[in-house]
Design a protein around this motif. Structure first.
Motif, PDB file in Angstrom:
ATOM      1  N   MET A   1       0.840  -1.191   0.000  1.00 27.11           N
ATOM      2  CA  MET A   1       0.000   0.000   0.000  1.00 27.11           C
ATOM      3  C   MET A   1       0.880   1.248   0.000  1.00 27.11           C
ATOM      4  O   MET A   1       1.933   1.267   0.647  1.00 27.11           O
ATOM      5  N   SER A   2       0.453   2.293  -0.689  1.00 33.09           N
ATOM      6  CA  SER A   2       1.216   3.529  -0.751  1.00 33.09           C
ATOM      7  C   SER A   2       1.094   4.317   0.550  1.00 33.09           C
ATOM      8  O   SER A   2       0.214   4.056   1.374  1.00 33.09           O
ATOM      9  N   THR A   3       1.991   5.313   0.699  1.00 31.06           N
ATOM     10  CA  THR A   3       1.926   6.176   1.877  1.00 31.06           C
ATOM     11  C   THR A   3       0.599   6.920   1.935  1.00 31.06           C
ATOM     12  O   THR A   3       0.006   7.078   3.007  1.00 31.06           O
ATOM     13  N   SER A   4       0.113   7.364   0.782  1.00 24.94           N
ATOM     14  CA  SER A   4      -1.167   8.076   0.751  1.00 24.94           C
ATOM     15  C   SER A   4      -2.296   7.179   1.244  1.00 24.94           C
ATOM     16  O   SER A   4      -3.172   7.609   2.001  1.00 24.94           O
ATOM     17  N   GLY A   5      -2.268   5.920   0.818  1.00 24.65           N
ATOM     18  CA  GLY A   5      -3.279   4.978   1.300  1.00 24.65           C
ATOM     19  C   GLY A   5      -3.177   4.761   2.791  1.00 24.65           C
ATOM     20  O   GLY A   5      -4.191   4.682   3.496  1.00 24.65           O
ATOM     21  N   GLY A   6      -1.933   4.667   3.300  1.00 24.56           N
ATOM     22  CA  GLY A   6      -1.747   4.516   4.731  1.00 24.56           C
ATOM     23  C   GLY A   6      -2.269   5.710   5.506  1.00 24.56           C
ATOM     24  O   GLY A   6      -2.864   5.563   6.585  1.00 24.56           O
ATOM     25  N   LEU A   7      -2.065   6.916   4.952  1.00 21.51           N
ATOM     26  CA  LEU A   7      -2.570   8.123   5.610  1.00 21.51           C
ATOM     27  C   LEU A   7      -4.092   8.134   5.650  1.00 21.51           C
ATOM     28  O   LEU A   7      -4.695   8.576   6.639  1.00 21.51           O
ATOM     29  N   VAL A   8      -4.725   7.645   4.594  1.00 19.05           N
ATOM     30  CA  VAL A   8      -6.190   7.569   4.576  1.00 19.05           C
ATOM     31  C   VAL A   8      -6.676   6.666   5.701  1.00 19.05           C
ATOM     32  O   VAL A   8      -7.601   7.012   6.453  1.00 19.05           O
ATOM     33  N   PHE A   9      -6.045   5.500   5.846  1.00 19.42           N
ATOM     34  CA  PHE A   9      -6.440   4.589   6.927  1.00 19.42           C
ATOM     35  C   PHE A   9      -6.161   5.204   8.293  1.00 19.42           C
ATOM     36  O   PHE A   9      -6.936   5.010   9.248  1.00 19.42           O
ATOM     37  N   ALA A  10      -5.056   5.941   8.421  1.00 21.88           N
ATOM     38  CA  ALA A  10      -4.727   6.570   9.702  1.00 21.88           C
ATOM     39  C   ALA A  10      -5.776   7.617  10.080  1.00 21.88           C
ATOM     40  O   ALA A  10      -6.171   7.720  11.250  1.00 21.88           O
ATOM     41  N   VAL A  11      -6.232   8.391   9.108  1.00 23.47           N
ATOM     42  CA  VAL A  11      -7.263   9.395   9.381  1.00 23.47           C
ATOM     43  C   VAL A  11      -8.590   8.719   9.714  1.00 23.47           C
ATOM     44  O   VAL A  11      -9.313   9.154  10.618  1.00 23.47           O
ATOM     45  N   ILE A  12      -8.916   7.635   8.997  1.00 21.81           N
ATOM     46  CA  ILE A  12     -10.139   6.882   9.310  1.00 21.81           C
ATOM     47  C   ILE A  12     -10.087   6.384  10.756  1.00 21.81           C
ATOM     48  O   ILE A  12     -11.073   6.462  11.502  1.00 21.81           O
TER      49      ILE A  12
ATOM     50  N   CYS B   1       0.223   2.919  24.825  1.00 22.77           N
ATOM     51  CA  CYS B   1      -0.198   3.500  23.556  1.00 22.77           C
ATOM     52  C   CYS B   1       0.929   3.425  22.531  1.00 22.77           C
ATOM     53  O   CYS B   1       0.712   3.073  21.365  1.00 22.77           O
ATOM     54  N   ALA B   2       2.147   3.731  22.968  1.00 22.13           N
ATOM     55  CA  ALA B   2       3.295   3.681  22.055  1.00 22.13           C
ATOM     56  C   ALA B   2       3.527   2.262  21.557  1.00 22.13           C
ATOM     57  O   ALA B   2       3.796   2.034  20.373  1.00 22.13           O
ATOM     58  N   VAL B   3       3.403   1.292  22.461  1.00 25.92           N
ATOM     59  CA  VAL B   3       3.659  -0.089  22.066  1.00 25.92           C
ATOM     60  C   VAL B   3       2.568  -0.609  21.127  1.00 25.92           C
ATOM     61  O   VAL B   3       2.818  -1.475  20.296  1.00 25.92           O
ATOM     62  N   PHE B   4       1.355  -0.073  21.270  1.00 26.58           N
ATOM     63  CA  PHE B   4       0.307  -0.419  20.299  1.00 26.58           C
ATOM     64  C   PHE B   4       0.803  -0.138  18.886  1.00 26.58           C
ATOM     65  O   PHE B   4       0.674  -0.978  17.985  1.00 26.58           O
ATOM     66  N   PHE B   5       1.379   1.036  18.675  1.00 23.82           N
ATOM     67  CA  PHE B   5       1.852   1.394  17.337  1.00 23.82           C
ATOM     68  C   PHE B   5       3.060   0.561  16.921  1.00 23.82           C
ATOM     69  O   PHE B   5       3.194   0.180  15.758  1.00 23.82           O
TER      70      PHE B   5
ATOM     71  N   ALA C   1     -11.955   1.197  13.956  1.00 22.89           N
ATOM     72  CA  ALA C   1     -10.804   1.985  14.392  1.00 22.89           C
ATOM     73  C   ALA C   1      -9.557   1.125  14.552  1.00 22.89           C
ATOM     74  O   ALA C   1      -8.469   1.499  14.096  1.00 22.89           O
ATOM     75  N   TYR C   2      -9.681  -0.030  15.204  1.00 21.11           N
ATOM     76  CA  TYR C   2      -8.510  -0.891  15.402  1.00 21.11           C
ATOM     77  C   TYR C   2      -8.004  -1.451  14.076  1.00 21.11           C
ATOM     78  O   TYR C   2      -6.794  -1.487  13.827  1.00 21.11           O
ATOM     79  N   ALA C   3      -8.917  -1.915  13.229  1.00 17.26           N
ATOM     80  CA  ALA C   3      -8.492  -2.475  11.947  1.00 17.26           C
ATOM     81  C   ALA C   3      -7.800  -1.414  11.091  1.00 17.26           C
ATOM     82  O   ALA C   3      -6.749  -1.669  10.493  1.00 17.26           O
ATOM     83  N   ALA C   4      -8.374  -0.204  11.040  1.00 23.04           N
ATOM     84  CA  ALA C   4      -7.769   0.872  10.253  1.00 23.04           C
ATOM     85  C   ALA C   4      -6.447   1.319  10.865  1.00 23.04           C
ATOM     86  O   ALA C   4      -5.470   1.589  10.150  1.00 23.04           O
ATOM     87  N   GLY C   5      -6.387   1.420  12.205  1.00 27.41           N
ATOM     88  CA  GLY C   5      -5.159   1.855  12.866  1.00 27.41           C
ATOM     89  C   GLY C   5      -4.013   0.889  12.644  1.00 27.41           C
ATOM     90  O   GLY C   5      -2.869   1.302  12.403  1.00 27.41           O
ATOM     91  N   ILE C   6      -4.294  -0.407  12.715  1.00 24.25           N
ATOM     92  CA  ILE C   6      -3.258  -1.411  12.495  1.00 24.25           C
ATOM     93  C   ILE C   6      -2.794  -1.396  11.041  1.00 24.25           C
ATOM     94  O   ILE C   6      -1.596  -1.487  10.746  1.00 24.25           O
ATOM     95  N   THR C   7      -3.722  -1.258  10.117  1.00 25.84           N
ATOM     96  CA  THR C   7      -3.366  -1.167   8.697  1.00 25.84           C
ATOM     97  C   THR C   7      -2.486   0.050   8.439  1.00 25.84           C
ATOM     98  O   THR C   7      -1.487  -0.023   7.710  1.00 25.84           O
ATOM     99  N   ALA C   8      -2.849   1.185   9.050  1.00 24.64           N
ATOM    100  CA  ALA C   8      -2.081   2.411   8.861  1.00 24.64           C
ATOM    101  C   ALA C   8      -0.665   2.270   9.408  1.00 24.64           C
ATOM    102  O   ALA C   8       0.313   2.661   8.749  1.00 24.64           O
TER     103      ALA C   8
END
Length: 323
Positions: A1-12, A163-167, A236-243
């Motif tokens: 996935m591109s960075t732009s796609g990752g940013l979309v998931f992060a915003v979601i 929270c940090a370790v989640f990422f 939120a969790y699915a999108a955050g992990i994808t991002a």
């Protein structure tokens, strides 16, 4: 996935996590204990994701076994510990103070990378960090910075680490485990851990099944709970992990700061809470900080370099995750 796609998931993910406070607050005011609310949220959110996880795992069950340690850390720390330490913190310190400390997780990741590589972050990362912190303080409220109970501060700091370790966990190599399966398995185990802890009586575990005020009318208790479970948990969790898997832990954690901006917007729209010019300015500064960190480019070290031995969202409480 591109960075732009990752940013979309992060915003979601940030938008989704940001809705939680506005919908959890009526439940808490109706008599739900925080432990009961987040346990129900995690387990119902897991049920929503499980069918998608099963489809994604067809022919790839070995990937779940290979990722078992990562799943356990995500469940124990990313789901359960983050929420429990945050709620423990707000028992003795103001919600805004606890939230501010928890959301300093991106700075912790920058600091750990600095310490482990012995290389100072580049100027854009430092500038982005400063802008994001100032923006965060403005959105949450300058009054959140105050002298408070040291035990509460300790729990808030543990929430920040979690929270940090989640990422970090979300950004680690997947070994073939789809993000939706990772999110579902983490929520299932994390929800069960929270439920077992609540059943011991160590933490209050109460729920009421009456109508709650929402959207200007009285609605059944399960309406806000279902919205939180589907939107602010499973999505939120699915999108955050994808991002995080696409952007890396550092950039994903900075984009996640937008959660507090969206939480303020939803509190304004749904609960009638004030939205000030300072909060809008803070949101603009957070965006500027994210832009600066993104302009720096990919992280210069691998995710494994910054792993810590424990592993957020935020627990949404709009007095304040999602939080």
């Amino acid at each position: 996935m591109s960075t732009s796609g990752g940013l979309v998931f992060a915003v979601i993910a940030a938008v989704s996590f940001g809705t939680s406070g506005a919908f959890i607050k009526p439940l808490l005011e109706a008599g739900w204990s925080p432990t009961a609310a987040v346990t129900a949220r995690a387990l119902i959110g897991a049920l929503v994701l499980v069918p998608f996880a099963l489809v994604s795992l067809r022919g790839r069950w070995a990937a779940l076994w290979r990722a078992r340690r990562r799943v356990l850390v995500m469940a124990a720390v990313g789901v359960a510990a983050t929420q429990l330490t945050y709620f423990a913190a707000i028992q003795t310190i103001p919600v805004s103070t606890a939230l501010l400390i928890e959301l300093l997780a991106p700075l912790l990741l920058v600091a750990v990378a600095w310490a482990t590589t012995k290389r100072m972050p580049r100027p854009l990362v430092l500038i982005g960090s400063a802008l994001a912190v100032v923006g965060l303080v403005l959105v949450i409220g300058p009054g959140s910075v105050r002298a408070v109970d040291p035990i509460g501060l300790l729990f808030a700091a543990l929430a920040m680490v979690s929270c940090a370790v989640f990422f970090v966990m979300a950004a680690r190599p997947s070994d073939g485990l789809p993000p939706v399966a990772f999110a579902a398995s983490g929520l299932v185990l994390g929800g069960l851990m929270l439920g077992l802890l609540g059943s011991t009586g160590l933490l209050p575990f109460t729920a009421t099944f009456t109508e709650v005020p929402l959207f200007g009318t009285a609605l059944p208790w399960w309406v806000p709970l279902l919205i939180v479970a589907v939107v602010a948990t499973s999505l939120a969790y699915a999108a955050g992990i994808t991002a995080a898997a696409t952007l890396g832990s550092r950039l994903a954690s900075f984009v996640a700061l937008l959660e507090v901006v969206f939480a303020s917007l939803f509190a304004w729209l749904l609960l009638g809470e004030n939205l000030t010019a300072l909060q809008l300015l803070g949101g603009a500064l957070i965006l500027s900080g994210i832009a600066a960190v993104r302009a720096e480019g990919p992280e210069s070290i691998s995710v494994d370099t910054v792993t810590v031995t424990t592993a957020t969202g935020q627990v949404p409480v709009v007095a304040s995750p999602s939080t």
